[in-house]
Design an enzyme around this catalytic site. Structure first.
Site, mmCIF file in Angstrom:
data_model
loop_
_atom_site.group_PDB
_atom_site.id
_atom_site.type_symbol
_atom_site.label_atom_id
_atom_site.label_comp_id
_atom_site.label_asym_id
_atom_site.label_seq_id
_atom_site.Cartn_x
_atom_site.Cartn_y
_atom_site.Cartn_z
ATOM 1 N N GLU A 17 158.385 64.028 3.217
ATOM 2 C CA GLU A 17 157.254 64.053 2.290
ATOM 3 C C GLU A 17 157.648 64.811 1.023
ATOM 4 O OE1 GLU A 17 153.144 65.044 3.706
ATOM 5 O OE2 GLU A 17 153.352 66.692 2.282
ATOM 6 N N GLY A 108 140.997 63.553 1.180
ATOM 7 C CA GLY A 108 141.352 64.632 0.255
ATOM 8 C C GLY A 108 140.433 65.825 0.442
#
Ligand SMILES: Cc1cc2nc3c(=O)[nH]c(=O)nc-3n(C[C@H](O)[C@H](O)[C@H](O)COP(=O)(O)OP(=O)(O)OC[C@H]3O[C@@H](n4cnc5c(N)ncnc54)[C@H](O)[C@@H]3O)c2cc1C
Length: 305
Positions: A17, A108
């Site tokens: 990532e 989020g």
């Protein structure tokens, strides 16, 4: 269309990532890490999505460049924060224009304070599940979602947390990537919960996320990102290495951090994890040391479809 190749060879694949760079210097550092990982043939690389304005534009551009200028398979994170559905559709279109077909769909966190109150955009979505449906309806996208070995911090209990994860998978997600954790048993319990909740969805890959600790400062970052304190046994090993002078004993702390990530990686491989996903903070060194300890190497054959 290229999808994630996480079932494709007997050795367990790994993935990494990255975070969107905030400025030109950070972007140069990111590209150094990208080129180093490229030689190690990760199954995919993911790019997080977050802060507003110019960073968002940079995120979309750099993620697109991963698709067009490298041999890597990018997975773009997409969050619903401060976006209308129309904006979310247009972002997916921008990713598709650069050839990106793999999207990690997330709700989020509230900007500024991740633990603050979540407010839905008036023309947006309330939960990731809705966004999974939107992305799937937009075309032939491979969608992943987030899963939480210790439960999401807003979930009232583990049963509802599991039920919401199953709903995201049923909505069309093909796999999940976990929040980082430091107790492998938490990952194994999550896997058992999902299978018990829905045997069909439970068969989809749950990719564990690891972060090698390289300093006591990274401990704080890990706790911030995972929203949970590290297990006492892990903290004890790190603090023992740090002794009375963490600055002088930095190398020892780092060594223990790499050792912990290696032990976790090995146990996850032994327990049949489908892939090991590493948070890199855009540095290649610590992750590649863990991978080397686990027997991965730059000469490894590319993972073929
Ligand atoms: C692998 C990974 C990558 C991440 N990448 C990013 C990133 O790039 N950018 C970023 O900002 N954040 C990122 N995050 C953090 C993530 O956005 C937050 O943890 C967020 O708070 C939850 O996102 P979610 O997609 O799981 O939300 P959801 O699945 O929508 O869940 C949010 C909360 O609502 C509950 N819930 C879900 N569905 C329902 C429902 N139908 N009714 C009632 N309650 C429900 C859930 O149990 C949970 O408590 C990432 C997290 C992980 C694990």
């Amino acid at each position: 269309m290229q999808s994630l190749r996480i079932h494709s060879r007997s050795a367990v694949p790994f993935s990494v990532e990255f975070n969107p760079p905030r400025d030109a210097a950070a972007e140069a550092r990111l590209w150094r890490a990208v080129r180093e990982f490229e030689r190690m043939h990760p199954a995919f690389v993911s790019m997080t999505y977050g802060a507003g304005g110019s960073t968002r534009d940079r995120t979309v551009r750099v993620t697109g460049q991963l698709a067009t200028e490298t041999t890597l398979l990018p997975v773009a994170h997409l969050t619903a924060v401060e976006h209308s559905v129309a904006e979310l559709r247009s972002l997916v279109g921008a990713y598709a224009d650069s050839g990106i077909r793999n999207i990690l769909v997330l709700r989020g966190d509230p900007p500024g304070d991740p633990l603050g109150e979540w407010t839905k955009h008036p023309h947006g979505v309330a939960y990731a599940e809705e966004l999974v449906r939107i992305v799937r309806d937009l075309g032939d996208f491979h969608v992943g979602v987030a899963s939480f070995p210790q439960g999401h911090h807003r979930s009232p209990d583990l049963d509802s947390d599991t039920a919401y994860l199953c709903a995201k998978l049923r909505a069309g997600a093909e796999y999940s990537i976990t929040q980082m954790f430091f107790d492998v048993d938490d990952y194994l319990r999550l896997r058992d919960r999902v299978i018990a909740c829905d045997p069909v969805e439970g068969a989809k890959p749950i990719i564990p996320e690891l972060m090698p600790i390289t300093s006591l400062r990274t401990v704080e970052r890990a706790e911030e990102l995972s929203g949970r304190p590290l297990p006492a046994a892990v903290l004890e090993r790190l603090h023992k290495a740090a002794g009375d002078d963490p600055e002088a004993n930095r190398a020892a702390v780092r060594e223990v951090g790499i050792e912990i990530a290696t032990e976790m990686g090995q146990r996850l491989i032994d327990e049949g994890a489908p892939c090991l996903h590493f948070i890199t903070l855009n540095f290649a060194k610590a992750t590649s040391e863990v991978l080397t300890n686990l027997g991965y190497g730059v000469s490894a054959a590319p993972i073929s479809a």
